[in-house]
Scaffold this active site. Structure first.
Site, PDB file in Angstrom:
ATOM      1  CG  ASP A  94      -0.257  -0.227   2.187  1.00  0.00           C
ATOM      2  OD1 ASP A  94       0.525  -0.374   2.777  1.00  0.00           O
ATOM      3  OD2 ASP A  94      -1.498   0.338   3.464  1.00  0.00           O
ATOM      4  CB  SER A  95       4.466   1.681  -0.558  1.00  0.00           C
ATOM      5  OG  SER A  95       4.969   0.271  -0.878  1.00  0.00           O
ATOM      6  CG  ASP A 127       0.462  -4.427   2.317  1.00  0.00           C
ATOM      7  OD1 ASP A 127       0.270  -5.056   3.168  1.00  0.00           O
ATOM      8  OD2 ASP A 127       1.469  -3.850   1.636  1.00  0.00           O
ATOM      9  CE  LYS A 137       3.002  -5.974   3.457  1.00  0.00           C
ATOM     10  NZ  LYS A 137       2.563  -4.948   4.839  1.00  0.00           N
ATOM     11  CD  GLU A 195       0.475  -1.764   7.899  1.00  0.00           C
ATOM     12  OE1 GLU A 195       0.493  -1.013   9.154  1.00  0.00           O
ATOM     13  OE2 GLU A 195       0.367  -1.170   6.851  1.00  0.00           O
ATOM     14  CD  GLU A 205       7.703  -0.534   8.144  1.00  0.00           C
ATOM     15  OE1 GLU A 205       6.873  -0.992   7.722  1.00  0.00           O
ATOM     16  OE2 GLU A 205       7.846   1.129   7.418  1.00  0.00           O
TER      17      GLU A 205
HETATM   18  O1  KIV Z   1       3.966  -1.016   1.406  1.00  0.00           O
HETATM   19  C1  KIV Z   1       4.549  -1.202   1.617  1.00  0.00           C
HETATM   20  O2  KIV Z   1       5.016  -1.188   0.680  1.00  0.00           O
HETATM   21  C2  KIV Z   1       5.766  -2.378   3.476  1.00  0.00           C
HETATM   22  C3  KIV Z   1       6.605  -2.210   3.441  1.00  0.00           C
HETATM   23  C4  KIV Z   1       7.032  -1.305   3.193  1.00  0.00           C
HETATM   24  C5  KIV Z   1       6.702  -3.491   3.816  1.00  0.00           C
HETATM   25  O3  KIV Z   1       4.450  -1.966   3.333  1.00  0.00           O
END
Ligand code: KIV
Length: 267
Positions: free
Chosen positions: A47-48, A86, A116, A118, A185
């Site tokens: 989600d980055s 994510d 994934k 969090e 992280e």
């Molecule tokens: O969204 C992302 O890029 C991440 C990584 C920093 C692990 O969750």
């Protein structure tokens, strides 16, 4: 020649054989193709994308539809790597049925291999429900960017004993709930080592030192496309900003001076 795909079982075997896992982010077809050919074991449709692709200051605004769009593009390129997507903010917290529906949409509409999410104890019910539907789940502990408004900063997490103990407890809970791996992280290296030794499933570190079972970075950061993000843990493997800037300014110059196209480049 057929390529042997990386699966969650491959990652588990890599941990037990002491082979490190290489993971980077991917959001589009062209980049995913290069990453896959380069031998990345895992591609994270992170989600980055909200930050580096869409220009938002946080990961919060990206939607499930947008994540599915990115994941579908990545899946069209990848032949070997395991693709993890994510679950975006607001699509799994607080309601495990909603979490399952979000995960199912990602798997059905993009063809990705895993999701994934969090957090620790507060997402365990969601993890159990998603895993029981046959969807592999990667956890994410330590600095969890979707909770930036709760923590207020992106600084190193779990430096104090109480938070470190909570992280250890959460890691155990996620493993018991069925996660196949956990991202750690921005936590102290010694804590990441302790968690890595304690778990049977692989840990993937970002700013968590060398003892994790694998490492992940945001591709745009490690390529030096982004320029305004320089935490200690980030190693820049190239200065792609400079390469692209040079190419673009040369192109502008060539067009203006009618150096491009030449007769040879014309029909
Ligand atoms: O969204 C992302 O890029 C991440 C990584 C920093 C692990 O969750």
């Amino acid at each position: 020649m057929t390529t042997k795909r990386v699966t969650t079982h491959t990652l588990r075997a890599m941990k037990s054989q002491g082979e490190k896992i290489a993971m980077l982010t991917a959001y589009d077809f062209s980049m995913a193709k290069i990453l896959d050919l380069a031998g990345l074991d895992v591609l994270l449709v992170g989600d980055s994308a909200s930050n580096v692709f869409a220009g938002h200051p946080t990961t919060l605004p990206i939607t499930l539809d947008q994540m599915i769009y990115h994941a579908s593009a990545v899946m069209r390129a990848v032949k070997r790597a395991l693709v993890v997507v994510d679950l975006p903010f607001g699509t799994y917290q607080g309601d495990s049925k909603n979490a399952l529906q979000s995960a199912i949409r990602i798997m059905k509409e993009s063809g990705a291999h895993a999701v994934k999410l969090e957090g620790g104890e507060f997402v365990v019910e969601s993890v159990r429900r998603i895993v029981s539907a046959g969807i592999p789940v990667m956890g994410h502990l330590g600095l969890i960017p979707q909770s930036i408004n709760k923590f207020g900063t992106y600084s190193v997490r779990a430096t104090q004993e109480a938070e470190a103990n909570e992280l250890i407890k959460d890691a155990k809970l996620l493993e018991e709930a069925g996660c196949f791996s956990i991202v750690l992280e921005k936590i102290p290296s010694a804590l990441a080592q302790k968690v890595t030794n304690m778990l049977k499933i692989p840990t993937i570190g970002i700013g968590a030192g060398p003892h994790c079972d694998g490492q992940v970075l945001v591709t745009h950061d490690m390529l030096g496309i982004t320029q305004d993000f320089s935490p200690r843990f980030l190693r820049r493997y190239a200065n792609v900003f400079e390469i692209m800037h040079k190419a673009f300014t040369t192109y502008v110059e060539d067009v203006k001076k009618i150096n491009f196209p030449t007769e040879k480049e014309s029909y």
